[in-house]
Design a protein around this motif. Structure first.
Motif, mmCIF file in Angstrom:
data_model
loop_
_atom_site.group_PDB
_atom_site.id
_atom_site.type_symbol
_atom_site.label_atom_id
_atom_site.label_comp_id
_atom_site.label_asym_id
_atom_site.label_seq_id
_atom_site.Cartn_x
_atom_site.Cartn_y
_atom_site.Cartn_z
ATOM 1 N N TRP A 187 -4.155 -1.304 -8.326
ATOM 2 C CA TRP A 187 -5.236 -0.324 -8.278
ATOM 3 C C TRP A 187 -4.745 0.990 -7.692
ATOM 4 O O TRP A 187 -3.923 1.001 -6.773
ATOM 5 N N CYS A 188 -5.320 2.082 -8.182
ATOM 6 C CA CYS A 188 -5.074 3.399 -7.600
ATOM 7 C C CYS A 188 -6.423 4.080 -7.414
ATOM 8 O O CYS A 188 -7.202 4.221 -8.362
ATOM 9 N N ARG A 223 0.845 -1.196 0.000
ATOM 10 C CA ARG A 223 0.000 0.000 0.000
ATOM 11 C C ARG A 223 0.878 1.243 0.000
ATOM 12 O O ARG A 223 1.813 1.349 0.795
ATOM 13 N N LYS A 224 0.572 2.188 -0.882
ATOM 14 C CA LYS A 224 1.310 3.441 -0.959
ATOM 15 C C LYS A 224 0.327 4.588 -0.851
ATOM 16 O O LYS A 224 -0.674 4.622 -1.568
ATOM 17 N N LEU A 225 0.607 5.543 0.027
ATOM 18 C CA LEU A 225 -0.222 6.729 0.198
ATOM 19 C C LEU A 225 0.419 7.885 -0.555
ATOM 20 O O LEU A 225 1.624 8.110 -0.452
ATOM 21 N N VAL A 265 -4.519 6.431 -2.969
ATOM 22 C CA VAL A 265 -3.994 5.226 -2.329
ATOM 23 C C VAL A 265 -3.768 4.194 -3.427
ATOM 24 O O VAL A 265 -4.678 3.900 -4.207
ATOM 25 N N VAL A 266 -2.535 3.690 -3.488
ATOM 26 C CA VAL A 266 -2.214 2.613 -4.421
ATOM 27 C C VAL A 266 -2.211 1.323 -3.627
ATOM 28 O O VAL A 266 -1.555 1.214 -2.588
ATOM 29 N N GLN A 267 -2.968 0.361 -4.106
ATOM 30 C CA GLN A 267 -3.029 -0.962 -3.493
ATOM 31 C C GLN A 267 -2.875 -1.967 -4.620
ATOM 32 O O GLN A 267 -3.792 -2.137 -5.422
ATOM 33 N N SER A 317 -5.780 10.631 2.150
ATOM 34 C CA SER A 317 -4.703 10.734 1.171
ATOM 35 C C SER A 317 -5.297 11.180 -0.149
ATOM 36 O O SER A 317 -6.439 10.851 -0.466
#
Length: 131
Positions: free
Chosen positions: A26-27, A2-4, A21-23, A18
């Motif tokens: 998916w973004c 997970r990237k914020l 959010v990249v999961q 945020s």
């Protein structure tokens, strides 16, 4: 993983969200209004606000490793039905070839100067089998 992603807007910290959010592949990009985050000003026209929304969204997507072409879903929130004809050409210039599933809703927004808010979801094209 997970990237914020943040634009650095003070609203993100205050409201606890945020920009995106990249999961995995998916973004999810939060509802984005037309603020110019460099000057923290809001343009007066819905056209300028729309362009600012899309520029902010494009930057957030890029930071997450995505492109506008990865957008599969878009929600457009406008404060006046009269704006539809004014924002459609702008939206078409960004999404005309991409053609995500989209919904436009006429509603109130958080501040009176806000005329449009745009939220998108992107799926990395390589993940969906497209090159």
């Amino acid at each position: 993983m997970r990237k914020l992603i943040s634009t650095g807007s003070p609203f993100e910290k205050t409201a606890g969200y945020s920009r995106a959010v990249v999961q995995g592949d998916w973004c999810f990009v939060s509802g984005t209004t037309g603020y110019d985050y460099a000057t923290m000003t809001m343009p007066q026209t819905v056209e300028e606000q729309t362009r600012n929304c899309l520029a902010t969204i494009a930057r957030a997507l890029a930071e997450g490793g995505f492109e506008l072409a990865d957008v599969v879903r878009a929600h457009y929130y406008i404060t006046d039905a009269e704006f539809v004809g004014r924002v459609f050409p702008i939206l078409g210039s960004y999404f005309g070839e991409i053609r995500p599933a989209a919904t436009m809703i006429v509603c109130g927004l958080n501040e009176p100067e806000m005329k449009i808010e745009i939220e998108v979801t992107a799926l990395r094209r390589t993940a969906s089998g497209r090159a």
